[in-house]
Design a protein around this motif. Sequence first.
Motif, PDB file in Angstrom:
ATOM      1  N   ASN A   1      10.326  -9.175  22.003  1.00 65.02           N
ATOM      2  CA  ASN A   1       9.700 -10.434  22.413  1.00 65.02           C
ATOM      3  C   ASN A   1       9.614 -11.390  21.237  1.00 65.02           C
ATOM      4  N   ASN A   2       9.684 -12.670  21.533  1.00 67.66           N
ATOM      5  CA  ASN A   2       9.407 -13.675  20.505  1.00 67.66           C
ATOM      6  C   ASN A   2       8.375 -14.632  21.107  1.00 67.66           C
ATOM      7  N   PHE A   3       7.110 -14.449  20.700  1.00 68.34           N
ATOM      8  CA  PHE A   3       6.029 -15.270  21.246  1.00 68.34           C
ATOM      9  C   PHE A   3       5.929 -16.529  20.388  1.00 68.34           C
ATOM     10  N   LYS A   4       6.049 -17.686  21.038  1.00 68.28           N
ATOM     11  CA  LYS A   4       5.952 -18.955  20.297  1.00 68.28           C
ATOM     12  C   LYS A   4       4.679 -19.660  20.689  1.00 68.28           C
ATOM     13  N   PHE A   5       4.015 -20.254  19.731  1.00 69.10           N
ATOM     14  CA  PHE A   5       2.807 -21.016  20.029  1.00 69.10           C
ATOM     15  C   PHE A   5       2.606 -22.076  18.962  1.00 69.10           C
ATOM     16  N   GLU A   6       1.708 -22.995  19.258  1.00 68.94           N
ATOM     17  CA  GLU A   6       1.411 -24.105  18.352  1.00 68.94           C
ATOM     18  C   GLU A   6       0.102 -23.764  17.646  1.00 68.94           C
ATOM     19  N   LEU A   7       0.125 -23.731  16.331  1.00 68.69           N
ATOM     20  CA  LEU A   7      -1.118 -23.478  15.591  1.00 68.69           C
ATOM     21  C   LEU A   7      -1.732 -24.847  15.260  1.00 68.69           C
ATOM     22  N   PRO A   8      -2.983 -25.097  15.711  1.00 69.46           N
ATOM     23  CA  PRO A   8      -3.566 -26.425  15.536  1.00 69.46           C
ATOM     24  C   PRO A   8      -3.437 -26.923  14.095  1.00 69.46           C
ATOM     25  N   SER A   9      -2.952 -28.096  13.955  1.00 72.11           N
ATOM     26  CA  SER A   9      -2.679 -28.794  12.684  1.00 72.11           C
ATOM     27  C   SER A   9      -1.745 -28.048  11.725  1.00 72.11           C
ATOM     28  N   CYS A  10      -1.060 -27.034  12.206  1.00 73.71           N
ATOM     29  CA  CYS A  10      -0.144 -26.293  11.317  1.00 73.71           C
ATOM     30  C   CYS A  10       1.262 -26.164  11.903  1.00 73.71           C
ATOM     31  N   GLY A  11       1.460 -26.562  13.141  1.00 71.94           N
ATOM     32  CA  GLY A  11       2.805 -26.531  13.713  1.00 71.94           C
ATOM     33  C   GLY A  11       3.154 -25.246  14.439  1.00 71.94           C
ATOM     34  N   GLU A  12       4.473 -25.097  14.696  1.00 70.53           N
ATOM     35  CA  GLU A  12       4.923 -23.993  15.545  1.00 70.53           C
ATOM     36  C   GLU A  12       4.928 -22.660  14.800  1.00 70.53           C
ATOM     37  N   ASP A  28      -4.461 -18.020  12.368  1.00 67.82           N
ATOM     38  CA  ASP A  28      -3.057 -17.591  12.366  1.00 67.82           C
ATOM     39  C   ASP A  28      -2.960 -16.055  12.414  1.00 67.82           C
ATOM     40  N   SER A  29      -3.743 -15.373  11.583  1.00 65.36           N
ATOM     41  CA  SER A  29      -3.690 -13.899  11.576  1.00 65.36           C
ATOM     42  C   SER A  29      -4.109 -13.327  12.932  1.00 65.36           C
ATOM     43  N   LEU A  30      -5.154 -13.917  13.523  1.00 65.58           N
ATOM     44  CA  LEU A  30      -5.675 -13.376  14.790  1.00 65.58           C
ATOM     45  C   LEU A  30      -4.763 -13.669  15.979  1.00 65.58           C
ATOM     46  N   SER A  31      -3.808 -14.600  15.797  1.00 66.39           N
ATOM     47  CA  SER A  31      -2.905 -14.921  16.916  1.00 66.39           C
ATOM     48  C   SER A  31      -2.138 -13.672  17.369  1.00 66.39           C
ATOM     49  N   ILE A  32      -1.975 -12.709  16.473  1.00 67.18           N
ATOM     50  CA  ILE A  32      -1.296 -11.452  16.846  1.00 67.18           C
ATOM     51  C   ILE A  32      -1.999 -10.795  18.037  1.00 67.18           C
ATOM     52  N   MET A  33      -3.342 -10.943  18.080  1.00 71.14           N
ATOM     53  CA  MET A  33      -4.104 -10.261  19.141  1.00 71.14           C
ATOM     54  C   MET A  33      -3.791 -10.800  20.537  1.00 71.14           C
ATOM     55  N   ASN A  34      -3.137 -11.953  20.600  1.00 72.23           N
ATOM     56  CA  ASN A  34      -2.734 -12.496  21.894  1.00 72.23           C
ATOM     57  C   ASN A  34      -1.430 -11.859  22.373  1.00 72.23           C
ATOM     58  N   THR A  35      -0.811 -11.054  21.509  1.00 72.81           N
ATOM     59  CA  THR A  35       0.501 -10.497  21.854  1.00 72.81           C
ATOM     60  C   THR A  35       0.475  -8.970  21.978  1.00 72.81           C
ATOM     61  N   VAL A  36      -0.636  -8.355  21.585  1.00 73.81           N
ATOM     62  CA  VAL A  36      -0.682  -6.885  21.582  1.00 73.81           C
ATOM     63  C   VAL A  36      -2.123  -6.410  21.759  1.00 73.81           C
ATOM     64  N   GLU A  37      -2.280  -5.265  22.438  1.00 67.77           N
ATOM     65  CA  GLU A  37      -3.620  -4.688  22.535  1.00 67.77           C
ATOM     66  C   GLU A  37      -3.648  -3.426  21.676  1.00 67.77           C
ATOM     67  N   PHE A  38      -4.535  -3.409  20.684  1.00 64.25           N
ATOM     68  CA  PHE A  38      -4.605  -2.249  19.800  1.00 64.25           C
ATOM     69  C   PHE A  38      -5.514  -1.184  20.399  1.00 64.25           C
ATOM     70  N   CYS A  39      -5.148   0.087  20.196  1.00 59.21           N
ATOM     71  CA  CYS A  39      -5.967   1.183  20.715  1.00 59.21           C
ATOM     72  C   CYS A  39      -6.585   1.955  19.558  1.00 59.21           C
ATOM     73  N   GLU A  40      -7.654   2.671  19.887  1.00 58.02           N
ATOM     74  CA  GLU A  40      -8.389   3.523  18.951  1.00 58.02           C
ATOM     75  C   GLU A  40      -7.424   4.422  18.158  1.00 58.02           C
ATOM     76  N   GLY A  41      -7.561   4.417  16.840  1.00 48.00           N
ATOM     77  CA  GLY A  41      -6.820   5.376  16.009  1.00 48.00           C
ATOM     78  C   GLY A  41      -5.380   5.001  15.711  1.00 48.00           C
ATOM     79  N   GLN A  42      -4.899   3.879  16.251  1.00 47.81           N
ATOM     80  CA  GLN A  42      -3.511   3.514  15.935  1.00 47.81           C
ATOM     81  C   GLN A  42      -3.404   3.127  14.458  1.00 47.81           C
TER      82      GLN A  42
END
Length: 238
Positions: free
Chosen positions: A198-209, A59-73
Motif C-alpha cells: 500500500n502507499n497511503f498518501k495524505f496532506e500534513l497540515p502546513s507541511c505538504g504531501e 507526522d509520526s502518529l500518521s502511521i497509526m492511521n495505516t496500521v493497528e498495533f497489537c500487544e507484544g509486537q
Amino acid sequence: MIISKELFTKNVKDFNIDLKDVEIEMFDKYAQMLIDCNKKFNLTAIKEPDEIVLKHFVDSLSIMNTVEFCEGQTLIDVGTGAGFPGIPLLIMNPQLDITFLDSTGKKLIFIESVLDELSLFGETLNSRAEEVGQNPDYRESFDFATARAVSELRNIAEFCLPLVKKGGTFIAMKGSKVEEEIAQSENALKTLGGKIENNFKFELPSCGERSIIHIKKISQTPTKYPRNFSQITKHPIR
Ligand code: SAM
C-alpha cells in the motif's frame, strides 16, 4: 505547557486519534526535552513548539492511521535520530516492543533520557542498520521496521527489510514525489523479499504531501544483504 493542546488534538483527529490528557503531558515533556537538548547539541532542525507538534508528532502518529498495533509486537525504528517516529508511537502504544536504532550514540543517550523521564520501556541500539541486519540476534526478527528521513527508498529497503520477519511490514515514511523512488526500487524490493502492499498518501497540515509506504516481507532476504554502507549507496540494487 509549551505545546498547543488544541493544535495537536485538531491535527490528529483526521487519523482517528483521540489524545488523552496524560498522553499530551508526555508529548509536552518530550517537546521540552527536545528544545533543551537542542541548546547543547544539534538534535533536530525543528525547534519551535508548533513545528515540533506538526512536523514531528503529528507526522509520526500518521502511521497509526495505516496500521493497528497489537500487544507484544516488535518494531525497530531505523535511524531514529531524536526518536521519530518511534517515541510518539510508543507513547500511544506502550504495549509495543520498540528498538531504537541509530549510528549516532549521543542521539540514543537522549532517547534513553526520554524513555526514563516518561517511564516508557524500549531498547536502544547504537549501531549501523547494515551491521544489525547481519546480526542473527536481530535479523528477520521484527514485526515492523520504520524509517523516516533516512535515505532513498531502495537504500532504506536494504537497511530495513533484512530486519523484518516473513509476514512483517517495513513502513517507509516519505514526502511527496515518491513515484520515481518507488519505480527505482522495484527490483531492490523484489531481491530483498519485499512487495509494496500500500502507499497511503495524505496532506500534513502546513507541511505538504506525505506518503506512508507499506512493504510486506513476503520471502527471506538472501544472506548477502544487507551489504556494507558504501556498496549500498554506491551500487544500489538495480
Ligand atoms: N528518523 C528521524 C527523524 O525523522 O527525525 C531522524 C532522521 S535523521 C535525518 C537520519 C538519522 O539516521 C540520523 O540520526 C543518522 O544518524 C541515522 N542513520 C543514517 N544512516 C544510518 C545507518 N546506516 N544506520 C543507523 N542509523 C543511520
